[in-house]
Scaffold this motif. Sequence first.
Motif, PDB file in Angstrom:
ATOM      1  N   ILE A 105       3.589  13.875  15.274  1.00 53.40           N
ATOM      2  CA  ILE A 105       4.171  12.797  14.473  1.00 53.40           C
ATOM      3  C   ILE A 105       5.408  13.340  13.769  1.00 53.40           C
ATOM      4  N   LYS A 106       6.553  12.795  14.103  1.00 47.77           N
ATOM      5  CA  LYS A 106       7.827  13.261  13.543  1.00 47.77           C
ATOM      6  C   LYS A 106       8.430  12.238  12.583  1.00 47.77           C
ATOM      7  N   ALA A 107       8.172  10.972  12.796  1.00 43.78           N
ATOM      8  CA  ALA A 107       8.744   9.905  11.974  1.00 43.78           C
ATOM      9  C   ALA A 107       7.824   9.592  10.799  1.00 43.78           C
ATOM     10  N   PRO A 108       8.372   8.999   9.752  1.00 42.67           N
ATOM     11  CA  PRO A 108       7.519   8.546   8.652  1.00 42.67           C
ATOM     12  C   PRO A 108       6.453   7.583   9.183  1.00 42.67           C
ATOM     13  N   LEU A 109       5.284   7.643   8.578  1.00 42.30           N
ATOM     14  CA  LEU A 109       4.143   6.856   9.054  1.00 42.30           C
ATOM     15  C   LEU A 109       3.575   6.025   7.913  1.00 42.30           C
ATOM     16  N   LEU A 110       3.282   4.761   8.199  1.00 45.55           N
ATOM     17  CA  LEU A 110       2.636   3.869   7.244  1.00 45.55           C
ATOM     18  C   LEU A 110       1.253   3.537   7.789  1.00 45.55           C
ATOM     19  N   LEU A 111       0.230   3.786   6.983  1.00 44.09           N
ATOM     20  CA  LEU A 111      -1.144   3.477   7.371  1.00 44.09           C
ATOM     21  C   LEU A 111      -1.711   2.441   6.405  1.00 44.09           C
ATOM     22  N   LEU A 112      -2.166   1.324   6.942  1.00 45.35           N
ATOM     23  CA  LEU A 112      -2.816   0.278   6.168  1.00 45.35           C
ATOM     24  C   LEU A 112      -4.211   0.123   6.729  1.00 45.35           C
ATOM     25  N   ALA A 113      -5.212   0.179   5.868  1.00 45.65           N
ATOM     26  CA  ALA A 113      -6.588   0.173   6.358  1.00 45.65           C
ATOM     27  C   ALA A 113      -7.491  -0.640   5.443  1.00 45.65           C
ATOM     28  N   ALA A 136      -3.616  15.415   6.501  1.00 40.90           N
ATOM     29  CA  ALA A 136      -3.104  16.309   7.552  1.00 40.90           C
ATOM     30  C   ALA A 136      -1.584  16.214   7.675  1.00 40.90           C
ATOM     31  N   ILE A 137      -1.047  15.010   7.566  1.00 37.34           N
ATOM     32  CA  ILE A 137       0.408  14.840   7.650  1.00 37.34           C
ATOM     33  C   ILE A 137       1.080  15.466   6.438  1.00 37.34           C
ATOM     34  N   LYS A 138       0.530  15.226   5.252  1.00 31.71           N
ATOM     35  CA  LYS A 138       1.104  15.816   4.041  1.00 31.71           C
ATOM     36  C   LYS A 138       1.048  17.335   4.086  1.00 31.71           C
ATOM     37  N   LYS A 139      -0.040  17.864   4.613  1.00 31.07           N
ATOM     38  CA  LYS A 139      -0.215  19.324   4.692  1.00 31.07           C
ATOM     39  C   LYS A 139       0.889  19.975   5.520  1.00 31.07           C
ATOM     40  N   ARG A 140       1.348  19.288   6.552  1.00 28.83           N
ATOM     41  CA  ARG A 140       2.411  19.853   7.385  1.00 28.83           C
ATOM     42  C   ARG A 140       3.803  19.404   6.953  1.00 28.83           C
ATOM     43  N   GLY A 178       4.924  16.282   6.413  1.00 31.51           N
ATOM     44  CA  GLY A 178       5.381  15.005   6.947  1.00 31.51           C
ATOM     45  C   GLY A 178       5.417  13.916   5.894  1.00 31.51           C
ATOM     46  N   VAL A 179       6.035  12.822   6.251  1.00 32.36           N
ATOM     47  CA  VAL A 179       6.156  11.671   5.352  1.00 32.36           C
ATOM     48  C   VAL A 179       5.120  10.633   5.760  1.00 32.36           C
ATOM     49  N   VAL A 180       4.278  10.263   4.809  1.00 30.78           N
ATOM     50  CA  VAL A 180       3.243   9.270   5.080  1.00 30.78           C
ATOM     51  C   VAL A 180       3.007   8.442   3.828  1.00 30.78           C
ATOM     52  N   GLU A 181       2.863   7.152   4.031  1.00 28.14           N
ATOM     53  CA  GLU A 181       2.468   6.239   2.973  1.00 28.14           C
ATOM     54  C   GLU A 181       1.211   5.533   3.454  1.00 28.14           C
ATOM     55  N   SER A 182       0.299   5.246   2.536  1.00 35.82           N
ATOM     56  CA  SER A 182      -0.926   4.575   2.945  1.00 35.82           C
ATOM     57  C   SER A 182      -1.443   3.661   1.854  1.00 35.82           C
ATOM     58  N   THR A 242       0.251  -9.117   1.330  1.00 40.45           N
ATOM     59  CA  THR A 242       0.544  -7.804   0.760  1.00 40.45           C
ATOM     60  C   THR A 242       0.844  -6.749   1.834  1.00 40.45           C
ATOM     61  N   PRO A 243       0.040  -6.637   2.895  1.00 41.51           N
ATOM     62  CA  PRO A 243       0.383  -5.655   3.932  1.00 41.51           C
ATOM     63  C   PRO A 243       1.728  -5.949   4.599  1.00 41.51           C
ATOM     64  N   LEU A 244       2.042  -7.216   4.794  1.00 42.90           N
ATOM     65  CA  LEU A 244       3.327  -7.565   5.407  1.00 42.90           C
ATOM     66  C   LEU A 244       4.483  -7.138   4.505  1.00 42.90           C
ATOM     67  N   HIS A 245       4.327  -7.333   3.218  1.00 41.32           N
ATOM     68  CA  HIS A 245       5.346  -6.900   2.256  1.00 41.32           C
ATOM     69  C   HIS A 245       5.500  -5.378   2.308  1.00 41.32           C
ATOM     70  N   ARG A 246       4.379  -4.658   2.380  1.00 37.81           N
ATOM     71  CA  ARG A 246       4.431  -3.191   2.460  1.00 37.81           C
ATOM     72  C   ARG A 246       5.159  -2.736   3.725  1.00 37.81           C
ATOM     73  N   VAL A 247       4.906  -3.394   4.832  1.00 35.42           N
ATOM     74  CA  VAL A 247       5.587  -3.045   6.085  1.00 35.42           C
ATOM     75  C   VAL A 247       7.085  -3.272   5.947  1.00 35.42           C
ATOM     76  N   ALA A 248       7.471  -4.416   5.388  1.00 43.11           N
ATOM     77  CA  ALA A 248       8.899  -4.711   5.217  1.00 43.11           C
ATOM     78  C   ALA A 248       9.569  -3.667   4.327  1.00 43.11           C
ATOM     79  N   GLU A 249       8.933  -3.317   3.213  1.00 40.00           N
ATOM     80  CA  GLU A 249       9.499  -2.316   2.308  1.00 40.00           C
ATOM     81  C   GLU A 249       9.589  -0.945   2.976  1.00 40.00           C
ATOM     82  N   PHE A 250       8.570  -0.596   3.754  1.00 38.36           N
ATOM     83  CA  PHE A 250       8.554   0.685   4.465  1.00 38.36           C
ATOM     84  C   PHE A 250       9.708   0.741   5.468  1.00 38.36           C
ATOM     85  N   LEU A 251       9.895  -0.334   6.214  1.00 39.53           N
ATOM     86  CA  LEU A 251      10.979  -0.366   7.200  1.00 39.53           C
ATOM     87  C   LEU A 251      12.348  -0.307   6.531  1.00 39.53           C
TER      88      LEU A 251
END
Length: 96
Positions: free
Chosen positions: A19-27, A45-49, A51-55, A73-82
């Motif tokens: 994983i090289k690009a920033p990653l957004l995880l919604l669960a 795991a991403i933070k440890k190496r 990497g950029v991750v938001e969740s 709310t998840p749609l808003h988070r995706v838009a802000e992340f992008l």
Amino acid sequence: MKDKARLQERSPINFIDQIKAPLLLLAGGNDPRCPKTETEQVVQAIKKRGGVVESKIYDNEGHGFAKIEIRLTPLHRVAEFLKKYAEPAKCGCNIE
């Protein structure tokens, strides 16, 4: 468990280093297919190496977001992340 070895071999946790690009995880916190502990494991795991991750884990949701009060709310988070991480395409048009 049927196909345990195959599932372990294909688990995303085994590919974190790719994983090289920033990653957004919604669960969903009550997701029976993808438990929140697995989301948390990927985030760590991403933070440890480095990497950029938001969740965000939506505690009262399952696999997908069903509750009306949470759906946007998840749609808003995706838009802000992008907006934060994805550069706009250069289309040659004069749209700003």
